[in-house]
Design an enzyme around this catalytic site. Structure first.
Site, PDB file in Angstrom:
ATOM      1  N   ARG A 270       0.861  -1.186   0.000  1.00 31.14           N
ATOM      2  CA  ARG A 270       0.000   0.000   0.000  1.00 31.14           C
ATOM      3  C   ARG A 270       0.893   1.229   0.000  1.00 31.14           C
ATOM      4  O   ARG A 270       1.490   1.588   1.009  1.00 31.14           O
ATOM      5  CB  ARG A 270      -0.915  -0.028   1.239  1.00 31.14           C
ATOM      6  CG  ARG A 270      -1.616   1.285   1.510  1.00 31.14           C
ATOM      7  CD  ARG A 270      -2.614   1.170   2.650  1.00 31.14           C
ATOM      8  NE  ARG A 270      -2.038   0.701   3.901  1.00 31.14           N
ATOM      9  CZ  ARG A 270      -1.367   1.440   4.772  1.00 31.14           C
ATOM     10  NH1 ARG A 270      -1.132   2.710   4.504  1.00 31.14           N
ATOM     11  NH2 ARG A 270      -0.911   0.927   5.894  1.00 31.14           N
ATOM     12  N   HIS A 274      -3.095   4.587   5.012  1.00 32.12           N
ATOM     13  CA  HIS A 274      -4.218   3.674   5.243  1.00 32.12           C
ATOM     14  C   HIS A 274      -5.526   4.334   4.824  1.00 32.12           C
ATOM     15  O   HIS A 274      -6.326   3.753   4.095  1.00 32.12           O
ATOM     16  CB  HIS A 274      -4.269   3.296   6.725  1.00 32.12           C
ATOM     17  CG  HIS A 274      -5.466   2.499   7.118  1.00 32.12           C
ATOM     18  ND1 HIS A 274      -5.654   1.197   6.710  1.00 32.12           N
ATOM     19  CD2 HIS A 274      -6.558   2.827   7.861  1.00 32.12           C
ATOM     20  CE1 HIS A 274      -6.800   0.742   7.203  1.00 32.12           C
ATOM     21  NE2 HIS A 274      -7.360   1.713   7.895  1.00 32.12           N
ATOM     22  N   TYR A 283       5.153   4.963  11.115  1.00 32.63           N
ATOM     23  CA  TYR A 283       5.423   3.538  11.274  1.00 32.63           C
ATOM     24  C   TYR A 283       6.173   2.901  10.096  1.00 32.63           C
ATOM     25  O   TYR A 283       6.467   1.714  10.121  1.00 32.63           O
ATOM     26  CB  TYR A 283       4.131   2.759  11.540  1.00 32.63           C
ATOM     27  CG  TYR A 283       3.042   2.950  10.492  1.00 32.63           C
ATOM     28  CD1 TYR A 283       3.025   2.196   9.325  1.00 32.63           C
ATOM     29  CD2 TYR A 283       2.019   3.876  10.702  1.00 32.63           C
ATOM     30  CE1 TYR A 283       2.030   2.367   8.376  1.00 32.63           C
ATOM     31  CE2 TYR A 283       1.010   4.053   9.763  1.00 32.63           C
ATOM     32  CZ  TYR A 283       1.019   3.287   8.602  1.00 32.63           C
ATOM     33  OH  TYR A 283       0.022   3.464   7.665  1.00 32.63           O
TER      34      TYR A 283
END
Length: 373
Positions: A270, A274, A283
């Site tokens: 991805r 998100h 992260y």
């Protein structure tokens, strides 16, 4: 398509994908199935490869436009699949008209590729209706936000069709995070016991929101999760559109012919956050993202097509122009405020409204009419 492969079942060339006759082994091969960059790529179906390319280019533009509409407040949220277009497009293309697609909230592009109007596909994420399309007409269930709860539904649909003697396959899409949910495991068990014609398609994009894969699963791969339920498993390079199409095509064909369920894990990434509410810099590193950008599924396929002479500047420009037409239409039709009827919150909850629903509706809209509204 014709693909050369080497796997647990031996080496050879088959007409429709990585394996034709035998079911996949319960344990997946150590390396994901690949076509691009292998001898099999030279024998790939040129028309199919061009179709995948054009639809992936349009899909990338769809992702970009939907993300922009979210920033403008026209959508409440949009979980992008930029970087996962090979998985999204191939999943829709392998299905026949009578088959069912069961998407998650991130699989809007697959829903559009299945033939649903783009605005209808985005209606739920806009927040003005339960879902925007007729599930029975399109054979696409509503976007599923609770992780993996649609997986048992896929098995139920597939098993019901088998009992009726109908050649129906159900393809359930799920992310790596969804494989940690109990519903996913119950569905695998259910499918394995019933030998249901269902394909579980896991898009392993590396993160369950911000949780990396090694923090949520200790198995060698997510495909290994099929072993305990007697479900054959395959790993595939999710950024190799030809490989994804071949593997899913074979899994669907086997299911339709009575070969039972298959768990397919696609290794992908991805590239975008998100959702619009996410800060991925907290992260994951820019270096990690850049490594995956060099494996962009559109560019990987385009490189192959240019090398074979199937893609030239004119075809590339035509694909980009068609994608812009899609984006312009989306901007135009989602650029106006929706007409909202608060009473619709209570429609289609039950066939006959309960007394509690009637009271709640009265508080919102006033007295009911004779139709029970």
């Amino acid at each position: 398509m014709t693909v050369a492969y080497t796997g647990r079942s031996g080496a050879g060339v088959v007409s429709s994908g990585w394996v034709a006759a035998a079911a996949p082994a319960l344990l997946p091969d150590p390396e994901p199935v690949r076509v691009l960059g292998t001898p099999g790529a030279a024998r790939a179906d040129e028309d199919l490869a061009l179709t995948l390319y054009r639809r992936m280019v349009a899909g990338r533009r769809f992702n970009q436009q939907a993300t922009a509409l979210t920033r403008q407040g026209r959508l409440a949220v949009y979980p992008s699949t930029t970087g996962q277009e090979a998985c999204q497009v191939a999943a829709a293309l392998v299905l026949q008209p009578q088959d069912w697609l069961l998407p998650t909230y991130r699989d809007t592009l697959a829903v559009v590729e299945r033939g649903v109007d783009p605005v209808e596909a985005l209606t739920l994420l806009r927040g003005d209706w339960h879902t925007g399309y007729d599930s029975r007409k399109h054979r696409v269930t509503p976007l599923c936000t609770p992780l993996a709860t649609h997986c048992p539904h896929a098995v139920g649909i597939a098993h019901a069709a088998s009992l009726a003697g109908e050649p129906v396959v159900a393809l359930a899409m799920v992310g790596d995070g969804g494989t940690s949910e109990g519903d996913f495991h119950e569905a695998l068990n259910f499918a394995g016991v019933l030998r249901a014609p269902v394909v579980f398609f896991v898009q392993n994009n590396g993160y369950a929101i911000s949780v990396p894969l090694d923090k949520q699963c200790a198995a060698p791969s997510l495909a290994h999760k099929g072993v305990g339920y007697g479900v054959g498993s395959v790993r595939v390079d999710g950024n190799d559109a030809l490989a994804v199409h071949a593997v899913l095509s074979d899994a669907a064909a086997r299911a339709r012919d009575g070969g039972g369920p298959t768990l397919v894990e696609a290794m992908t990434y991805r590239m975008d956050p998100h959702t619009n509410a996410d800060d991925p810099d907290r992260y994951r590193s820019p270096e990690e993202v850049e490594r995956w950008r060099r494996r962009d599924p559109i560019e990987v396929l385009a490189k192959h097509l240019r090398e074979t002479g199937a893609l030239d500047d004119e075809r590339e420009r035509a694909a980009a122009e068609a994608a812009e037409v899609l984006a312009a239409d989306l901007r135009s039709r989602l650029g106006t405020d929706p007409v909202v009827h608060p009473g619709e919150l209570f429609d289609h909850v039950y066939a006959q409204p309960t007394s509690q629903l009637r009271e709640q509706r009265r508080l919102v809209t006033g007295p009911f009419d004779g139709a029970g509204r």
